[in-house]
Design a protein around this motif. Structure first.
Motif, short mmCIF file in Angstrom:
data_model
loop_
_atom_site.label_atom_id
_atom_site.label_comp_id
_atom_site.label_asym_id
_atom_site.label_seq_id
_atom_site.Cartn_x
_atom_site.Cartn_y
_atom_site.Cartn_z
N PRO A 76 16.53 33.12 -23.38
CA PRO A 76 17.28 32.05 -22.70
C PRO A 76 16.33 31.03 -22.09
CG PRO A 76 17.35 34.11 -21.44
CD PRO A 76 16.78 34.45 -22.78
N GLN A 77 16.70 29.77 -22.22
CA GLN A 77 15.84 28.67 -21.82
C GLN A 77 16.07 28.27 -20.36
OE1 GLN A 77 13.56 27.28 -24.21
NE2 GLN A 77 14.21 29.16 -25.20
N MET A 78 15.12 27.53 -19.83
CA MET A 78 15.23 26.87 -18.53
C MET A 78 15.33 27.85 -17.36
SD MET A 78 14.98 23.86 -19.70
CE MET A 78 15.20 22.91 -18.20
N LEU A 79 14.80 29.05 -17.50
CA LEU A 79 14.78 30.00 -16.39
C LEU A 79 13.45 29.92 -15.68
CD1 LEU A 79 16.41 33.15 -18.05
CD2 LEU A 79 17.52 31.38 -16.68
N LYS A 80 13.50 29.91 -14.34
CA LYS A 80 12.27 29.86 -13.55
C LYS A 80 12.36 30.87 -12.43
CE LYS A 80 11.24 25.02 -14.58
NZ LYS A 80 10.93 23.67 -14.04
N SER A 81 11.19 31.39 -12.02
CA SER A 81 11.18 32.46 -11.03
C SER A 81 10.01 32.28 -10.08
CB SER A 81 11.07 33.82 -11.74
OG SER A 81 10.97 34.87 -10.81
N GLY A 82 10.20 32.78 -8.84
CA GLY A 82 9.12 32.77 -7.86
C GLY A 82 9.02 31.48 -7.09
N PRO A 83 8.21 31.48 -6.02
CA PRO A 83 8.07 30.28 -5.18
C PRO A 83 7.47 29.10 -5.94
CG PRO A 83 6.44 31.96 -4.60
CD PRO A 83 7.41 32.61 -5.51
N GLU A 84 6.66 29.39 -6.96
CA GLU A 84 6.07 28.32 -7.74
C GLU A 84 6.96 27.89 -8.90
OE1 GLU A 84 2.25 29.63 -8.98
OE2 GLU A 84 1.47 29.83 -6.93
N ALA A 115 -0.97 45.46 -27.00
CA ALA A 115 -1.42 46.42 -25.98
C ALA A 115 -1.50 45.72 -24.62
CB ALA A 115 -2.77 47.00 -26.37
N ILE A 116 -0.36 45.44 -24.03
CA ILE A 116 -0.31 44.77 -22.74
C ILE A 116 -0.64 45.78 -21.64
CG2 ILE A 116 2.16 45.23 -22.46
CD1 ILE A 116 2.39 42.51 -21.05
N GLU A 123 4.32 42.78 -13.70
CA GLU A 123 4.46 41.43 -13.15
C GLU A 123 5.50 40.62 -13.92
OE1 GLU A 123 1.82 37.34 -12.40
OE2 GLU A 123 0.88 39.13 -13.30
N GLU A 124 5.44 40.71 -15.24
CA GLU A 124 6.36 39.94 -16.08
C GLU A 124 7.81 40.38 -15.88
OE1 GLU A 124 6.71 38.54 -20.78
OE2 GLU A 124 5.26 40.08 -20.18
N THR A 125 8.05 41.67 -15.89
CA THR A 125 9.42 42.17 -15.74
C THR A 125 9.95 41.98 -14.32
OG1 THR A 125 8.50 44.40 -15.43
CG2 THR A 125 9.27 43.84 -17.63
#
Length: 225
Positions: A76-84, A115-116, A123-125
């Protein structure tokens, strides 16, 4: 494959990294092959697939409610997260609505042959989970699918390997269920088995049919090639 073709520019599946795509679009292609079919199922059939794959992580919040609708969103597009307000793009977001009570939002992150590190995956999830806030009207579940199990992930997450998904699909292929669900099970199991043989040198099955792929599994950009 429609979502991967339209949204991620994927034109071929299971191509050696040296042949195409510096950022390895095999992962996007596999994700779409597994989850795009859910968009064309009834809500009940799509939920049946997810219950089989994720188990009690889903059955507990669903309870005895009847599902009345669903939506499948890949990247899904245009999703943003966190204070930044950093860009955030889960691989799949499944939303189920019921005859009563809150909706259930299921957020999935896939890693095909990457191999993340545990820290990077957490952090990503975690950023993805912050987009969809839990409330009286929404329950949220997260899951990750990786090549092998990653130690130290958040316990509340459902963690699976592609081998796990293939096994769940295989059990649905012979189950007494709807045609759509059993067909998904058979096709996804066959696809992941063959994909695993190609990229991972085989999942751990007792019986494996030989599989050879000298060319991409799907037609490339030009149909006349």
């Amino acid at each position: 494959m429609l979502h991967a073709f339209n949204q991620k520019g994927v034109r071929r599946v299971l191509v050696p990294k040296s042949v195409e795509h510096l950022n390895d679009k095999n992962e996007d292609a596999v994700t779409s092959m597994v989850f795009s079919p859910l968009a064309f199922m009834t809500a009940a059939d799509a939920l049946a697939v997810i219950v089989k794959v994720l188990g009690t992580k889903v059955t507990v919040p669903v309870g005895k409610r009847d599902v009345v609708g669903h939506k499948v969103e890949l990247w899904p597009q245009m999703l943003k997260s966190g204070p930044e307000m950093k860009r955030c793009e889960p691989d799949v977001v499944l939303t189920f609505t019921f005859d009563e009570g809150p909706e259930l939002v299921i957020i999935g992150e896939m890693k095909w042959d990457w191999a993340i590190s545990r820290e990077a995956l957490v952090e990503e999830t975690t950023r993805q989970g912050k987009i969809f806030k839990r409330s009286a009207k929404r329950e949220v579940l997260q899951f990750v699918i990786t090549k092998s199990h990653v130690k130290g992930l958040i316990p509340a997450f459902a963690q699976l390997t592609w081998n796990d998904v293939s096994g769940s699909a295989n059990s649905l292929s012979g189950a007494r269920t709807s045609y759509a669900v059993s067909s998904w099970g058979k096709l996804v199991h066959d696809f992941l088995r063959r994909a695993g043989q190609l990229d991972f040198h085989g999942f751990n099955y007792n019986e494996r049919k030989p599989f050879s792929l000298k060319k991409p599994a799907f037609i490339s950009k030009d149909a006349d090639e």
